[in-house]
Design a protein around this motif. Structure first.
Motif, mmCIF file in Angstrom:
data_model
loop_
_atom_site.group_PDB
_atom_site.id
_atom_site.type_symbol
_atom_site.label_atom_id
_atom_site.label_comp_id
_atom_site.label_asym_id
_atom_site.label_seq_id
_atom_site.Cartn_x
_atom_site.Cartn_y
_atom_site.Cartn_z
ATOM 1 N N GLU A 99 -3.971 -22.724 25.433
ATOM 2 C CA GLU A 99 -3.167 -24.018 25.332
ATOM 3 C C GLU A 99 -2.000 -23.525 24.709
ATOM 4 N N GLN B 201 -1.961 -16.909 31.156
ATOM 5 C CA GLN B 201 -2.681 -17.747 31.789
ATOM 6 C C GLN B 201 -3.608 -17.655 32.733
ATOM 7 N N LYS C 215 -1.802 -27.904 28.041
ATOM 8 C CA LYS C 215 -2.249 -26.903 28.896
ATOM 9 C C LYS C 215 -1.602 -26.574 30.095
ATOM 10 N N GLN D 44 -7.011 -18.478 31.423
ATOM 11 C CA GLN D 44 -7.675 -19.712 32.182
ATOM 12 C C GLN D 44 -7.460 -21.188 31.037
ATOM 13 N N HIS D 45 -8.539 -21.567 31.043
ATOM 14 C CA HIS D 45 -8.459 -23.006 30.174
ATOM 15 C C HIS D 45 -8.633 -22.576 28.663
#
Length: 261
Positions: A146, A138, A165, A142-143
């Motif tokens: 999920e 993670q 997320k 990052q984004h």
């Protein structure tokens, strides 16, 4: 004669731990691996190895870089020569888009009423922060990262899924019914290797009876125990009664013998 060069060079990478593998096993020579990046300096790994694999993780710290590996076939005396030894080149490899997402770890789960709650943790990578703690996937994705929770009613084949997320799932389920589930990381922006490895599948045990858990085996054991108890209840009084009668008869005989004397 020119030395044989490596063939079947492959990258194997899970959570950014990356192993380079190739063939054949060398005889009379060694291998040295060079990692070439588009914008980074050449890094040499596994110098003069007789193995056919090499951990190149720390040479790929820029995970967004695209790399190729040169597997050199060399004899020890040739390492200092100016002539370039024969080598084979791997396919290109970009860790960020090609490493496989490993299994998430389920930390806790509970089913209360009609709510199933699952808490999990990211897999860790070999890379560390300045303080020495390991970075998770993670921290790197990052984004882009999920997670999906796949869940289904126990002993049913119909799966449902939900995406988050965060690191917690909370879904509505049928109260009093047991559910099984697993978690899987997803990188939607990828063309390949979008779905990661599945976590261990677990099941809740709300309202689960012993027969549900163990089936016919428990029924057989209970039946055997019941038969044994009933048998003991019938046989024990008979045995005790016979022993009592035998003891009484022996006492009578002993008394008659004493009187005869």
């Amino acid at each position: 004669a020119e030395l044989p060069t490596a063939v079947n060079i492959t990258w194997s990478s899970i959570n950014f731990k990356t192993i380079l593998q190739w063939q054949p096993k060398p005889s009379g020579y060694f291998y040295t691996v060079e990692i070439h990046g588009r914008t980074s300096d050449i890094r040499r790994k596994c110098i003069l190895t007789s193995e056919t694999e090499c951990d190149v993780t720390d040479a790929l710290r820029n995970v967004n870089e695209t790399y190729t590996a040169h597997v050199l076939s060399v004899k020890p005396a040739e390492m200092d020569d100016f002539e370039e030894p024969p080598y084979a080149v791997s396919e290109k490899f970009t860790p960020y888009s090609q490493t496989i997402i490993g299994k998430p770890e389920i930390k806790s789960y509970s089913q209360k009423g009609s709510k199933l709650k699952v808490v999990f943790e990211d897999p860790l990578t070999p890379y560390v922060f300045p303080n020495g703690s390991f970075r998770s996937i993670q921290d790197i994705f990052q984004h882009d990262l999920e997670y999906k929770l796949y869940y289904w009613k126990d002993q049913s084949s119909g799966k449902k899924d939900v995406t988050t997320k965060s690191h917690t799932f909370e879904v509505s389920v049928d109260s009093g019914k047991n559910y099984c589930f697993y978690v899987q990381g997803i990188i939607p922006s990828r063309r390949e290797n979008r779905s990661g490895q599945e976590s261990t599948a677990l099941c809740t045990s709300v309202g689960r009876s012993i027969l549900d858990e163990y089936g016919a085996e428990v029924f057989i054991i209970i039946a055997v125990i019941a038969v044994a108890v009933i048998t003991l209840a019938i046989v024990l009084p008979v045995v005790l009664c016979k022993r009592k009668k035998a003891k009484k008869a022996r006492a009578v005989r002993e008394k008659e013998l004493l009187n005869g004397v």
